[in-house]
Design a protein around this motif. Structure first.
Motif, PDB file in Angstrom:
ATOM      1  N   LYS A 268      41.956 -36.435 -20.398  1.00  0.00           N
ATOM      2  CA  LYS A 268      41.607 -35.247 -21.183  1.00  0.00           C
ATOM      3  C   LYS A 268      42.501 -35.092 -22.405  1.00  0.00           C
ATOM      4  O   LYS A 268      42.669 -33.998 -22.925  1.00  0.00           O
ATOM      5  CB  LYS A 268      41.707 -34.002 -20.304  1.00  0.00           C
TER       6      LYS A 268
ATOM      7  N   GLU B 102      41.538 -36.277 -13.863  1.00  0.00           N
ATOM      8  CA  GLU B 102      40.339 -36.931 -14.384  1.00  0.00           C
ATOM      9  C   GLU B 102      40.302 -38.402 -13.979  1.00  0.00           C
ATOM     10  O   GLU B 102      39.247 -38.934 -13.604  1.00  0.00           O
ATOM     11  CB  GLU B 102      40.311 -36.816 -15.916  1.00  0.00           C
TER      12      GLU B 102
ATOM     13  N   PHE C 171      29.294 -34.928 -14.920  1.00  0.00           N
ATOM     14  CA  PHE C 171      29.874 -35.927 -14.030  1.00  0.00           C
ATOM     15  C   PHE C 171      28.857 -37.018 -13.695  1.00  0.00           C
ATOM     16  O   PHE C 171      29.142 -38.214 -13.824  1.00  0.00           O
ATOM     17  CB  PHE C 171      30.365 -35.253 -12.739  1.00  0.00           C
TER      18      PHE C 171
ATOM     19  N   ARG D 272      31.686 -29.674 -12.706  1.00  0.00           N
ATOM     20  CA  ARG D 272      30.804 -30.021 -13.824  1.00  0.00           C
ATOM     21  C   ARG D 272      29.871 -31.150 -13.380  1.00  0.00           C
ATOM     22  O   ARG D 272      30.004 -32.298 -13.791  1.00  0.00           O
ATOM     23  CB  ARG D 272      31.623 -30.426 -15.047  1.00  0.00           C
TER      24      ARG D 272
ATOM     25  N   GLU E 240      37.816 -28.451 -11.243  1.00  0.00           N
ATOM     26  CA  GLU E 240      36.989 -28.231 -12.429  1.00  0.00           C
ATOM     27  C   GLU E 240      36.127 -29.457 -12.726  1.00  0.00           C
ATOM     28  O   GLU E 240      34.952 -29.343 -13.066  1.00  0.00           O
ATOM     29  CB  GLU E 240      37.868 -27.934 -13.639  1.00  0.00           C
ATOM     30  N   GLY E 241      36.718 -30.653 -12.567  1.00  0.00           N
ATOM     31  CA  GLY E 241      35.977 -31.876 -12.824  1.00  0.00           C
ATOM     32  C   GLY E 241      34.797 -32.047 -11.889  1.00  0.00           C
ATOM     33  O   GLY E 241      33.705 -32.463 -12.303  1.00  0.00           O
TER      34      GLY E 241
ATOM     35  N   ASN F 114      37.425 -40.364 -11.575  1.00  0.00           N
ATOM     36  CA  ASN F 114      36.734 -41.540 -12.104  1.00  0.00           C
ATOM     37  C   ASN F 114      37.048 -42.789 -11.294  1.00  0.00           C
ATOM     38  O   ASN F 114      36.167 -43.627 -11.073  1.00  0.00           O
ATOM     39  CB  ASN F 114      37.108 -41.756 -13.573  1.00  0.00           C
TER      40      ASN F 114
ATOM     41  N   TYR G  43      42.368 -28.944 -12.130  1.00  0.00           N
ATOM     42  CA  TYR G  43      41.462 -29.749 -12.953  1.00  0.00           C
ATOM     43  C   TYR G  43      40.612 -30.679 -12.101  1.00  0.00           C
ATOM     44  O   TYR G  43      39.528 -31.087 -12.525  1.00  0.00           O
ATOM     45  CB  TYR G  43      42.258 -30.520 -14.010  1.00  0.00           C
ATOM     46  N   TRP G  44      41.104 -31.044 -10.910  1.00  0.00           N
ATOM     47  CA  TRP G  44      40.277 -31.812  -9.973  1.00  0.00           C
ATOM     48  C   TRP G  44      39.040 -30.993  -9.589  1.00  0.00           C
ATOM     49  O   TRP G  44      37.917 -31.483  -9.601  1.00  0.00           O
ATOM     50  CB  TRP G  44      41.104 -32.178  -8.749  1.00  0.00           C
TER      51      TRP G  44
END
Length: 264
Positions: free
Chosen positions: A76, A110, A22, A18, A14-15, A114, A11-12
């Motif tokens: 998420k 996520e 982002f 985007r 994937e984040g 951030n 997911y890192w």
């Protein structure tokens, strides 16, 4: 642990892939940060302090507020209700994974993205605008601050998970989630220090878990709390985590029973 680390890594990536969403999210965060900075700068132009904070402390609170919002409230968990409604949850239940641990690993990826972005934004902004940050004077302040941040992350995840479980009973969980998150951020001190509110309202909010998400950790960082108050706050966080963990377990089990009955 390896499989949850893999989830985090996945997911890192994937984040970061985007890029459009982002950069739009970071732009929004930067606009909010600048708005709060100039607002409090204007309010403190002819004042030496406001609500018990001098100029340096208030600006530091604003910068820290941006960082903690990016860490604590990012995640998420809003996908949980969607996964339940669309039947995607069934695939997770058939795999040898703990869905809550999976969701937490997903949230951490996520939060990490951030947090790193918010730290860069704050560092650059403080250099460009020449902001004097009120750093802690004692080393143990950092220890308490990190403990309080960790407690805040766990508390908010449990709250978000419970809200995500509304998907077991309704497909319209987006509206209530938005309202709850807005109320939670307001009462957490994620827009302004809760010290600006009236004493009765402050006393009422202290009975809720929300002030321990942002307001409490930042006051530790600013060294506005004595050891007794810090210990009490950390213990309160721990008790809330136990209560929320029990509530999460109860809601999850009842939700699974409703989910199984609907799918049978």
């Amino acid at each position: 642990m390896k499989k949850y680390w893999f989830v985090y890594s996945l997911y890192w990536q994937e984040g970061l892939s985007r890029r459009a969403s982002f950069f739009m999210e970071r732009f929004r965060s930067l606009v909010v940060l600048l708005s709060f900075y100039y607002l409090w700068s204007a309010l403190l132009t002819h004042r030496t302090s406001f609500a018990g904070y001098d100029r340096s402390q208030m600006i530091t609170y604003v910068l820290g507020m941006n960082i903690l919002r990016s860490l604590v409230f990012a995640g998420k968990s809003d996908e949980i209700a969607w996964e339940i409604n669309r039947g995607v949850l069934s695939g997770y239940l058939l795999k040898p994974v703990n869905f809550m641990a999976y969701a937490f690993s997903r949230d951490l990826s996520e939060k990490s993205i951030n947090l790193l972005s918010a730290l860069i934004e704050v560092c650059v902004l403080s250099k460009v605008l020449g902001i004097a940050i009120a750093w802690p004077h004692r080393w143990d302040t950092w220890v308490w601050f990190i403990m309080a941040m960790a407690g805040a992350v766990v508390m908010n995840f449990l709250l978000s998970f419970i809200v995500g479980c509304w998907g077991f009973w309704t497909a319209e969980s987006g509206g209530p989630r938005f309202c709850l998150e807005l109320l939670l951020e307001f009462s957490a001190g994620a827009f302004f220090p809760l010290s600006v509110l009236s004493r009765p309202l402050q006393a009422f909010l202290q009975k809720l878990p929300s002030p321990y998400l942002v307001f409490f950790p930042l006051n530790i960082f600013l060294e506005k709390l004595n050891p007794t108050q810090i210990t009490y706050g950390i213990m309160t966080q721990f008790l809330w985590i136990l209560v929320l963990a029990g509530g999460t377990r109860l809601v999850w089990m009842r939700g699974l029973n409703a989910y199984a009955a609907q799918g049978s």
